[in-house]
Each structure stands twice: as C-alpha cells, then as structure tokens.
Design a protein around this motif. Structure first.
Motif, PDB file in Angstrom:
ATOM      1  N   PHE A  88      -9.342  17.524  -3.675  1.00  9.32           N
ATOM      2  CA  PHE A  88      -9.859  17.098  -2.375  1.00  9.32           C
ATOM      3  C   PHE A  88      -8.762  17.162  -1.318  1.00  9.32           C
ATOM      4  CE2 PHE A  88     -10.084  13.512   0.613  1.00  9.32           C
ATOM      5  CZ  PHE A  88     -11.204  13.874   1.336  1.00  9.32           C
ATOM      6  N   LEU A  89      -7.595  16.639  -1.649  1.00 13.49           N
ATOM      7  CA  LEU A  89      -6.489  16.597  -0.695  1.00 13.49           C
ATOM      8  C   LEU A  89      -5.947  17.995  -0.393  1.00 13.49           C
ATOM      9  CD1 LEU A  89      -4.848  13.387  -2.102  1.00 13.49           C
ATOM     10  CD2 LEU A  89      -6.009  13.615   0.103  1.00 13.49           C
ATOM     11  N   SER A  90      -5.884  18.830  -1.398  1.00 12.81           N
ATOM     12  CA  SER A  90      -5.450  20.222  -1.173  1.00 12.81           C
ATOM     13  C   SER A  90      -6.411  20.931  -0.231  1.00 12.81           C
ATOM     14  CB  SER A  90      -5.374  20.970  -2.503  1.00 12.81           C
ATOM     15  OG  SER A  90      -4.366  20.423  -3.313  1.00 12.81           O
ATOM     16  N   LYS A  91      -7.694  20.679  -0.417  1.00 12.80           N
ATOM     17  CA  LYS A  91      -8.707  21.273   0.464  1.00 12.80           C
ATOM     18  C   LYS A  91      -8.542  20.779   1.900  1.00 12.80           C
ATOM     19  CE  LYS A  91     -13.716  21.519   0.988  1.00 12.80           C
ATOM     20  NZ  LYS A  91     -15.000  21.025   0.480  1.00 12.80           N
ATOM     21  N   LYS A  92      -8.269  19.479   2.060  1.00 14.10           N
ATOM     22  CA  LYS A  92      -8.053  18.930   3.395  1.00 14.10           C
ATOM     23  C   LYS A  92      -6.843  19.599   4.067  1.00 14.10           C
ATOM     24  CE  LYS A  92      -9.657  16.156   5.474  1.00 14.10           C
ATOM     25  NZ  LYS A  92     -10.663  16.229   6.534  1.00 14.10           N
ATOM     26  N   LEU A  93      -5.784  19.776   3.295  1.00 16.42           N
ATOM     27  CA  LEU A  93      -4.590  20.429   3.843  1.00 16.42           C
ATOM     28  C   LEU A  93      -4.883  21.863   4.248  1.00 16.42           C
ATOM     29  CD1 LEU A  93      -1.886  18.894   1.506  1.00 16.42           C
ATOM     30  CD2 LEU A  93      -1.921  18.762   4.008  1.00 16.42           C
ATOM     31  N   ILE A 101      -5.268  11.839 -10.005  1.00 19.79           N
ATOM     32  CA  ILE A 101      -6.482  12.386 -10.618  1.00 19.79           C
ATOM     33  C   ILE A 101      -6.742  13.764 -10.027  1.00 19.79           C
ATOM     34  CG2 ILE A 101      -8.976  12.041 -10.902  1.00 19.79           C
ATOM     35  CD1 ILE A 101      -8.415   9.018 -10.754  1.00 19.79           C
ATOM     36  N   GLN A 102      -7.098  14.702 -10.889  1.00 18.34           N
ATOM     37  CA  GLN A 102      -7.253  16.089 -10.467  1.00 18.34           C
ATOM     38  C   GLN A 102      -8.276  16.235  -9.335  1.00 18.34           C
ATOM     39  OE1 GLN A 102      -8.345  18.872 -13.539  1.00 18.34           O
ATOM     40  NE2 GLN A 102      -8.064  20.625 -12.195  1.00 18.34           N
ATOM     41  N   SER A 103      -9.406  15.533  -9.398  1.00 20.25           N
ATOM     42  CA  SER A 103     -10.414  15.663  -8.345  1.00 20.25           C
ATOM     43  C   SER A 103      -9.867  15.170  -7.007  1.00 20.25           C
ATOM     44  CB  SER A 103     -11.691  14.906  -8.717  1.00 20.25           C
ATOM     45  OG  SER A 103     -11.420  13.537  -8.915  1.00 20.25           O
ATOM     46  N   GLU A 104      -9.035  14.133  -7.040  1.00 22.39           N
ATOM     47  CA  GLU A 104      -8.405  13.649  -5.812  1.00 22.39           C
ATOM     48  C   GLU A 104      -7.430  14.690  -5.276  1.00 22.39           C
ATOM     49  OE1 GLU A 104      -6.605  10.128  -7.346  1.00 22.39           O
ATOM     50  OE2 GLU A 104      -8.443   8.941  -7.198  1.00 22.39           O
ATOM     51  N   GLN A 105      -6.657  15.282  -6.161  1.00 18.45           N
ATOM     52  CA  GLN A 105      -5.686  16.297  -5.763  1.00 18.45           C
ATOM     53  C   GLN A 105      -6.381  17.515  -5.166  1.00 18.45           C
ATOM     54  OE1 GLN A 105      -3.751  16.703  -9.558  1.00 18.45           O
ATOM     55  NE2 GLN A 105      -2.242  15.095  -9.112  1.00 18.45           N
ATOM     56  N   ILE A 161      -1.453  16.361   8.698  1.00 21.51           N
ATOM     57  CA  ILE A 161      -0.927  17.149   7.568  1.00 21.51           C
ATOM     58  C   ILE A 161       0.116  16.342   6.802  1.00 21.51           C
ATOM     59  CG2 ILE A 161       0.535  19.142   7.003  1.00 21.51           C
ATOM     60  CD1 ILE A 161      -1.019  20.682   9.219  1.00 21.51           C
ATOM     61  N   ASN A 162       1.022  15.704   7.519  1.00 25.65           N
ATOM     62  CA  ASN A 162       2.072  14.917   6.858  1.00 25.65           C
ATOM     63  C   ASN A 162       1.478  13.795   6.011  1.00 25.65           C
ATOM     64  OD1 ASN A 162       3.967  16.567   8.078  1.00 25.65           O
ATOM     65  ND2 ASN A 162       4.426  15.106   9.709  1.00 25.65           N
ATOM     66  N   TYR A 163       0.471  13.113   6.547  1.00 24.07           N
ATOM     67  CA  TYR A 163      -0.163  12.038   5.777  1.00 24.07           C
ATOM     68  C   TYR A 163      -0.896  12.579   4.558  1.00 24.07           C
ATOM     69  CZ  TYR A 163       0.840   8.375   9.196  1.00 24.07           C
ATOM     70  OH  TYR A 163       1.461   7.463  10.005  1.00 24.07           O
ATOM     71  N   PHE A 164      -1.602  13.696   4.718  1.00 25.60           N
ATOM     72  CA  PHE A 164      -2.312  14.256   3.567  1.00 25.60           C
ATOM     73  C   PHE A 164      -1.335  14.774   2.511  1.00 25.60           C
ATOM     74  CE2 PHE A 164      -6.067  14.465   6.441  1.00 25.60           C
ATOM     75  CZ  PHE A 164      -6.922  13.712   5.643  1.00 25.60           C
ATOM     76  N   ARG A 165      -0.196  15.310   2.928  1.00 22.75           N
ATOM     77  CA  ARG A 165       0.823  15.735   1.957  1.00 22.75           C
ATOM     78  C   ARG A 165       1.339  14.537   1.159  1.00 22.75           C
ATOM     79  NH1 ARG A 165       4.016  19.898   5.817  1.00 22.75           N
ATOM     80  NH2 ARG A 165       2.752  21.733   5.371  1.00 22.75           N
ATOM     81  N   LYS A 166       1.623  13.442   1.862  1.00 25.24           N
ATOM     82  CA  LYS A 166       2.090  12.227   1.191  1.00 25.24           C
ATOM     83  C   LYS A 166       1.036  11.727   0.211  1.00 25.24           C
ATOM     84  CE  LYS A 166       4.689   8.597   0.497  1.00 25.24           C
ATOM     85  NZ  LYS A 166       5.913   8.664  -0.274  1.00 25.24           N
ATOM     86  N   SER A 167      -0.213  11.763   0.633  1.00 27.25           N
ATOM     87  CA  SER A 167      -1.298  11.332  -0.233  1.00 27.25           C
ATOM     88  C   SER A 167      -1.386  12.215  -1.475  1.00 27.25           C
ATOM     89  CB  SER A 167      -2.617  11.378   0.545  1.00 27.25           C
ATOM     90  OG  SER A 167      -3.664  10.896  -0.242  1.00 27.25           O
ATOM     91  N   LEU A 226       0.810  -1.217   0.000  1.00 25.09           N
ATOM     92  CA  LEU A 226       0.000   0.000   0.000  1.00 25.09           C
ATOM     93  C   LEU A 226       0.846   1.271   0.000  1.00 25.09           C
ATOM     94  CD1 LEU A 226      -2.715  -0.975   2.648  1.00 25.09           C
ATOM     95  CD2 LEU A 226      -2.930  -1.012   0.162  1.00 25.09           C
ATOM     96  N   ASN A 227       2.155   1.138   0.024  1.00 22.61           N
ATOM     97  CA  ASN A 227       3.025   2.317   0.151  1.00 22.61           C
ATOM     98  C   ASN A 227       2.803   3.355  -0.938  1.00 22.61           C
ATOM     99  OD1 ASN A 227       4.105   1.352   2.502  1.00 22.61           O
ATOM    100  ND2 ASN A 227       6.012   0.626   1.583  1.00 22.61           N
ATOM    101  N   SER A 228       2.390   2.944  -2.121  1.00 28.43           N
ATOM    102  CA  SER A 228       2.152   3.901  -3.202  1.00 28.43           C
ATOM    103  C   SER A 228       0.660   4.142  -3.443  1.00 28.43           C
ATOM    104  CB  SER A 228       2.822   3.421  -4.493  1.00 28.43           C
ATOM    105  OG  SER A 228       2.266   2.180  -4.887  1.00 28.43           O
ATOM    106  N   TYR A 229      -0.170   3.714  -2.501  1.00 23.88           N
ATOM    107  CA  TYR A 229      -1.626   3.851  -2.599  1.00 23.88           C
ATOM    108  C   TYR A 229      -2.049   5.082  -1.808  1.00 23.88           C
ATOM    109  CZ  TYR A 229      -6.518   2.161  -2.418  1.00 23.88           C
ATOM    110  OH  TYR A 229      -7.886   2.011  -2.542  1.00 23.88           O
ATOM    111  N   TYR A 230      -2.481   6.100  -2.510  1.00 22.97           N
ATOM    112  CA  TYR A 230      -2.743   7.376  -1.845  1.00 22.97           C
ATOM    113  C   TYR A 230      -3.801   7.267  -0.748  1.00 22.97           C
ATOM    114  CZ  TYR A 230      -7.262   8.655  -3.935  1.00 22.97           C
ATOM    115  OH  TYR A 230      -8.592   8.721  -4.261  1.00 22.97           O
ATOM    116  N   LEU A 231      -4.740   6.327  -0.882  1.00 22.61           N
ATOM    117  CA  LEU A 231      -5.792   6.219   0.124  1.00 22.61           C
ATOM    118  C   LEU A 231      -5.281   5.723   1.478  1.00 22.61           C
ATOM    119  CD1 LEU A 231      -8.854   4.947  -1.949  1.00 22.61           C
ATOM    120  CD2 LEU A 231      -8.478   7.224  -0.972  1.00 22.61           C
ATOM    121  N   LEU A 232      -4.164   5.018   1.508  1.00 22.60           N
ATOM    122  CA  LEU A 232      -3.566   4.636   2.793  1.00 22.60           C
ATOM    123  C   LEU A 232      -3.311   5.886   3.622  1.00 22.60           C
ATOM    124  CD1 LEU A 232      -2.100   2.772   4.861  1.00 22.60           C
ATOM    125  CD2 LEU A 232      -0.035   3.099   3.471  1.00 22.60           C
TER     126      LEU A 232
END
Length: 189
Positions: free
Chosen positions: A180-185, A174-178, A162-168, A138-144
């Motif tokens: 979402f993650l930027s918003k979380k950060l 996918i842009q929608s995932e990115q 924050i560190n986990y969301f940055r890694k994710s 799962l190391n390269s699986y962003y959902l981890l």
C-alpha cells in the motif's frame, strides 16, 4: 442470559459486528489494503451491520457510557454513510472528543486528528497531531506517518508527503501495508 445482557457487553458486541461487517472490503483481490474511501460498500455485510446496530441500541439501556459505546458509535457512523463523502464526520469528531476524555492514548488522539481533518481540513489535522500528548509514543507507529503523509498530500505538499510515506514504509512490517505504501509513493511520483 442476564449476566451477559449488560450495556457494556452489547456495546462491545456492536463494535465487533460493525467492524467485522466491513472486513471483506478492506482488501482488493490481490491483497492490497483499501482505505475507507476506496472500499466497495456494497460488499459490507448488511445483516451483520443490522445486528451491530441492534446491539448498539441495546447498549443504551441504563446510564452507562463506556469506551465500547463510543467506539461502536464511530463504527455505526461509518456503516450508516452511503459513501465516504456522506460520512457524518462532525458526529465522529464529537464521539472522539468524548472518547479521548476516557482514553487519552496517542492512538485515540491520532484517530481524532483524522476526524478533525475531515471536518476542518488537513492543516487542522496536522495541528491536532502536533498537539498529541506523549506523541513520542507514536514515533515507531507507521500509521502516524501515513496520516501525516495524507494530510500533506491533501495540502499539495508533495515532498513532505513523500518523506512521511517513506518513513512509514520503513516502519511497516506487514507485506500488504508495505505494498500500500509503495503504491502511495509511486502515485506521488
């Protein structure tokens, strides 16, 4: 047709219908991903859910139990809940406990960890993630890292989250995932 009218086939059809019934609510009008707790359940396709539940009942004929049965059961629990807080997470965890006996993949174990966290708290969820066999897959699986970030945020461990969301965000493609993650950060500050 009798060839297609088998428990496993009905279970797969149920799973497909129950998941498809919720597709419309998984993104906001701007194309941003919405988590299950943020989705407007009034947008879920109720006739499609009814068909999915019908096929889930049809799948119980006989004594066959497949991964599709368990996955459809999990989807049915989500569809039956009037809101996120009323979701029967204990039932979902029970279904994941059975599913992992058939499919001990790290992704199933990660999903099970989410159910564990919803039943027993974020700390138990982290422990479940740490106990995943072959977790390195799962190391390269962003959902981890999304899952771990959510757990840490729920424990008020802001910097770890924050560190986990940055890694994710580094791993999301996918842009929608990115977005979402930027918003979380941004929310974490």
């Amino acid at each position: 047709h009798p060839t297609g009218s088998r428990p496993r086939t009905h279970a797969l059809l149920s799973l497909m219908l129950l998941n498809a019934a919720r597709l419309r609510s998984r993104m906001d009008p701007e194309g941003n991903i919405l988590r299950l707790k943020e989705q407007d359940r009034s947008c879920w396709d109720q006739p499609m859910i009814a068909r999915g539940l019908f096929h889930l009942m049809q799948s119980t004929v006989g004594d066959e139990l497949s991964e599709y049965h368990l996955q459809a059961g999990i989807a049915a629990c989500h569809c039956a809940a009037k809101d996120y807080d009323s979701t029967d997470w204990s039932r979902i965890l029970s279904l994941y406990d059975r599913l992992i006996e058939m499919d001990d993949s790290p992704v199933v174990a990660l999903n099970r960890a989410v159910a564990i966290a919803n039943v027993h708290g974020a700390k138990a969820g982290i422990e479940a993630v740490e106990a995943i066999q072959n977790r390195e897959q799962l190391n390269s699986y962003y959902l981890l890292y999304v899952v771990l970030g959510e757990f840490e945020a729920n424990l008020s461990n802001r910097q770890a989250a924050i560190n986990y969301f940055r890694k994710s965000l580094e791993l999301a493609t996918i842009q929608s995932e990115q977005m979402f993650l930027s918003k979380k950060l941004q929310e974490l500050g």
